[in-house]
Scaffold this motif. Structure first.
Motif, PDB file in Angstrom:
ATOM      1  N   SER A   1      76.971  21.938  57.986  1.00  0.00           N
ATOM      2  CA  SER A   1      78.076  22.756  58.453  1.00  0.00           C
ATOM      3  C   SER A   1      79.365  22.152  58.939  1.00  0.00           C
ATOM      4  O   SER A   1      80.412  22.387  58.731  1.00  0.00           O
ATOM      5  N   ASP A   2      78.964  21.012  59.733  1.00  0.00           N
ATOM      6  CA  ASP A   2      80.062  20.222  60.282  1.00  0.00           C
ATOM      7  C   ASP A   2      80.668  19.553  59.258  1.00  0.00           C
ATOM      8  O   ASP A   2      82.009  19.627  59.176  1.00  0.00           O
ATOM      9  N   ASP A   3      79.979  19.019  58.014  1.00  0.00           N
ATOM     10  CA  ASP A   3      81.032  18.357  56.841  1.00  0.00           C
ATOM     11  C   ASP A   3      81.737  19.449  56.082  1.00  0.00           C
ATOM     12  O   ASP A   3      82.519  19.119  55.568  1.00  0.00           O
ATOM     13  N   ALA A   4      81.115  20.809  56.123  1.00  0.00           N
ATOM     14  CA  ALA A   4      82.018  21.696  55.655  1.00  0.00           C
ATOM     15  C   ALA A   4      83.357  21.971  56.247  1.00  0.00           C
ATOM     16  O   ALA A   4      84.355  22.156  55.340  1.00  0.00           O
ATOM     17  N   LEU A   5      83.476  21.866  57.538  1.00  0.00           N
ATOM     18  CA  LEU A   5      84.740  21.930  58.256  1.00  0.00           C
ATOM     19  C   LEU A   5      85.515  20.917  57.795  1.00  0.00           C
ATOM     20  O   LEU A   5      86.723  21.071  57.622  1.00  0.00           O
ATOM     21  N   THR A   6      85.094  19.556  57.489  1.00  0.00           N
ATOM     22  CA  THR A   6      85.855  18.434  57.270  1.00  0.00           C
ATOM     23  C   THR A   6      86.278  18.769  55.993  1.00  0.00           C
ATOM     24  O   THR A   6      87.213  18.456  55.331  1.00  0.00           O
ATOM     25  N   LEU A   7      85.294  19.259  54.859  1.00  0.00           N
ATOM     26  CA  LEU A   7      85.635  19.402  53.579  1.00  0.00           C
ATOM     27  C   LEU A   7      86.746  20.733  53.556  1.00  0.00           C
ATOM     28  O   LEU A   7      87.689  20.468  52.564  1.00  0.00           O
ATOM     29  N   LEU A   8      86.706  21.548  54.208  1.00  0.00           N
ATOM     30  CA  LEU A   8      87.871  22.626  54.283  1.00  0.00           C
ATOM     31  C   LEU A   8      89.289  21.751  54.778  1.00  0.00           C
ATOM     32  O   LEU A   8      90.208  22.117  54.224  1.00  0.00           O
ATOM     33  N   ASN A   9      89.387  20.957  55.669  1.00  0.00           N
ATOM     34  CA  ASN A   9      90.255  20.576  56.071  1.00  0.00           C
ATOM     35  C   ASN A   9      90.898  19.492  55.126  1.00  0.00           C
ATOM     36  O   ASN A   9      92.215  19.438  54.427  1.00  0.00           O
ATOM     37  N   ARG A  10      90.082  18.709  54.242  1.00  0.00           N
ATOM     38  CA  ARG A  10      90.361  17.914  53.164  1.00  0.00           C
ATOM     39  C   ARG A  10      90.944  18.607  51.908  1.00  0.00           C
ATOM     40  O   ARG A  10      91.963  18.457  51.442  1.00  0.00           O
ATOM     41  N   GLY A  11      90.276  19.866  51.790  1.00  0.00           N
ATOM     42  CA  GLY A  11      90.645  20.631  50.668  1.00  0.00           C
ATOM     43  C   GLY A  11      92.200  21.056  50.764  1.00  0.00           C
ATOM     44  O   GLY A  11      93.112  21.175  49.776  1.00  0.00           O
ATOM     45  N   ASN A  12      92.519  21.679  52.205  1.00  0.00           N
ATOM     46  CA  ASN A  12      93.731  22.106  52.489  1.00  0.00           C
ATOM     47  C   ASN A  12      94.774  21.069  52.323  1.00  0.00           C
ATOM     48  O   ASN A  12      95.986  21.066  51.912  1.00  0.00           O
ATOM     49  N   LEU A  13      94.390  19.755  52.658  1.00  0.00           N
ATOM     50  CA  LEU A  13      95.329  18.484  52.551  1.00  0.00           C
ATOM     51  C   LEU A  13      95.600  18.490  51.340  1.00  0.00           C
ATOM     52  O   LEU A  13      96.583  18.039  50.757  1.00  0.00           O
ATOM     53  N   GLN A  14      94.541  18.266  50.147  1.00  0.00           N
ATOM     54  CA  GLN A  14      94.677  18.127  48.956  1.00  0.00           C
ATOM     55  C   GLN A  14      95.808  18.962  48.387  1.00  0.00           C
ATOM     56  O   GLN A  14      96.597  18.704  47.596  1.00  0.00           O
ATOM     57  N   ILE A  15      95.740  20.321  48.649  1.00  0.00           N
ATOM     58  CA  ILE A  15      96.698  21.458  48.230  1.00  0.00           C
ATOM     59  C   ILE A  15      97.950  21.107  48.677  1.00  0.00           C
ATOM     60  O   ILE A  15      98.991  21.031  47.905  1.00  0.00           O
ATOM     61  N   GLU A  16      98.148  20.618  49.957  1.00  0.00           N
ATOM     62  CA  GLU A  16      99.412  20.270  50.532  1.00  0.00           C
ATOM     63  C   GLU A  16     100.178  19.068  49.784  1.00  0.00           C
ATOM     64  O   GLU A  16     101.124  18.963  49.613  1.00  0.00           O
ATOM     65  N   LEU A  17      99.102  18.084  49.209  1.00  0.00           N
ATOM     66  CA  LEU A  17      99.531  17.062  48.481  1.00  0.00           C
ATOM     67  C   LEU A  17      99.894  17.289  46.962  1.00  0.00           C
ATOM     68  O   LEU A  17     100.326  16.412  46.242  1.00  0.00           O
ATOM     69  N   GLY A  18      99.451  18.612  46.599  1.00  0.00           N
ATOM     70  CA  GLY A  18      99.665  19.049  45.234  1.00  0.00           C
ATOM     71  C   GLY A  18      98.509  18.669  44.650  1.00  0.00           C
ATOM     72  O   GLY A  18      98.602  18.877  43.125  1.00  0.00           O
ATOM     73  N   ASN A  19      97.245  18.292  44.891  1.00  0.00           N
ATOM     74  CA  ASN A  19      96.078  18.010  44.119  1.00  0.00           C
ATOM     75  C   ASN A  19      95.283  19.328  44.188  1.00  0.00           C
ATOM     76  O   ASN A  19      94.443  19.348  44.800  1.00  0.00           O
ATOM     77  N   PHE A  20      95.837  20.392  43.391  1.00  0.00           N
ATOM     78  CA  PHE A  20      95.188  21.548  43.458  1.00  0.00           C
ATOM     79  C   PHE A  20      93.980  21.571  42.877  1.00  0.00           C
ATOM     80  O   PHE A  20      93.009  22.198  43.462  1.00  0.00           O
ATOM     81  N   ASP A  21      93.492  20.968  41.928  1.00  0.00           N
ATOM     82  CA  ASP A  21      91.924  21.050  41.377  1.00  0.00           C
ATOM     83  C   ASP A  21      91.078  20.584  42.354  1.00  0.00           C
ATOM     84  O   ASP A  21      90.081  21.148  42.631  1.00  0.00           O
ATOM     85  N   ASP A  22      91.483  19.409  43.041  1.00  0.00           N
ATOM     86  CA  ASP A  22      90.415  19.159  43.799  1.00  0.00           C
ATOM     87  C   ASP A  22      90.385  19.558  45.140  1.00  0.00           C
ATOM     88  O   ASP A  22      89.274  19.914  45.824  1.00  0.00           O
ATOM     89  N   GLY A  23      91.472  20.145  45.697  1.00  0.00           N
ATOM     90  CA  GLY A  23      91.753  20.983  46.750  1.00  0.00           C
ATOM     91  C   GLY A  23      90.805  22.188  46.836  1.00  0.00           C
ATOM     92  O   GLY A  23      89.781  22.685  47.449  1.00  0.00           O
ATOM     93  N   ILE A  24      90.849  22.794  45.373  1.00  0.00           N
ATOM     94  CA  ILE A  24      90.084  24.277  45.003  1.00  0.00           C
ATOM     95  C   ILE A  24      88.743  23.878  45.056  1.00  0.00           C
ATOM     96  O   ILE A  24      87.749  24.510  45.917  1.00  0.00           O
ATOM     97  N   LEU A  25      88.281  22.703  44.499  1.00  0.00           N
ATOM     98  CA  LEU A  25      86.751  22.191  44.664  1.00  0.00           C
ATOM     99  C   LEU A  25      86.245  22.116  45.799  1.00  0.00           C
ATOM    100  O   LEU A  25      84.980  22.380  46.437  1.00  0.00           O
ATOM    101  N   ASP A  26      87.057  21.302  46.692  1.00  0.00           N
ATOM    102  CA  ASP A  26      86.665  21.099  48.309  1.00  0.00           C
ATOM    103  C   ASP A  26      86.420  22.617  48.936  1.00  0.00           C
ATOM    104  O   ASP A  26      85.554  22.761  49.658  1.00  0.00           O
TER     105      ASP A  26
END
Length: 233
Positions: free
Chosen positions: A158-183
């Motif tokens: 569950s702790d890694d899930a929060l990190t994954l959530l943050n990375r996913g939102n960062l991926q979206i901010e960088l325009g990496n939508f596919d990777d962000g959605i998967l995260d």
């Protein structure tokens, strides 16, 4: 009865004695029947009391379970509120302190943060958040990548899930939508309470709108990088 008739015929007892003995035996038989009925009634009452006791115990257990659930929910709510208040205070202290580095040092001095061993998963997570706040999104992404397993399917904590959530939102901010959605979708599988609405939002957008949105984010990222580079110079 046959034995009494034989004695009567043999003259061992007379008619009066025969009648008295018959009455005595009938009374004894009736008393025995009454006794059996009493025993049956008592047994039925015991069974009824046992069933009532079982019912009362079941109701008490149900009340105890409901009370336990309520107490746990109250405890969890209190913990969440305490964590939110603590985070708000920490953010406030960081704002007063100025840049992230000095803010972290101030938190260390106040006992509100700990110095993490360099190179650990927790250290990379800390660096990723710090770099993200400074606008160094690419470097932040690299730190998030170091903090998480390469294969998303291996992420179950569950702790890694929060990190994954943050990375996913960062991926979206960088325009990496596919990777962000998967995260975000993987984070939601691990912890459904996490706010992963950005993934659903992007999947609802028409392709052309999604691409325009991505291009806008890319231009914003390039502009931010130029600003940071000029600041460093």
């Amino acid at each position: 009865m046959e034995e009494l008739e034989n004695r009567l015929n043999a003259g061992d007892i007379d008619g009066t004695q025969f009648s008295v003995e018959i009455e005595r035996r009938v009374e004894a038989l009736e008393e025995g029947i009454v006794g059996l009925e009493k025993i049956k009634t008592i047994r039925e009452m015991e069974i009824a009391r046992l069933e009532l006791a079982k019912s009362l115990i079941a109701e008490e257990k149900e009340r105890d379970n409901e009370e336990l659930i309520r107490l746990r929910e109250e405890e969890r709510t209190a913990q969440i509120k305490e964590a939110e208040a603590r985070n708000e205070f920490i953010d406030h202290i960081k704002g007063i302190a100025g840049d992230d580095k000095s803010g972290h040092e101030l938190l260390l001095s106040m006992g509100l943060a700990v110095e993490l061993p360099e190179g650990t998963k927790e250290w990379f997570e800390q660096q990723a958040i710090r770099l993200w706040k400074q606008g160094l999104t690419r470097a932040s992404l690299e730190c998030f990548n170091q903090a998480l397993p390469k294969d998303r399917k291996e992420i179950t904590d569950s702790d890694d899930a929060l990190t994954l959530l943050n990375r996913g939102n960062l991926q979206i901010e960088l325009g990496n939508f596919d990777d962000g959605i998967l995260d975000l979708e993987r984070a939601a599988v691990i912890n459904p309470t996490l706010p992963t609405e950005n993934a659903q939002f992007l999947k609802m957008l028409p392709p052309e709108v999604c691409e325009a949105f991505r291009q806008g984010l890319l231009r914003k990222d390039e502009s931010n990088n130029e600003t940071i580079s000029n600041r460093n110079i």
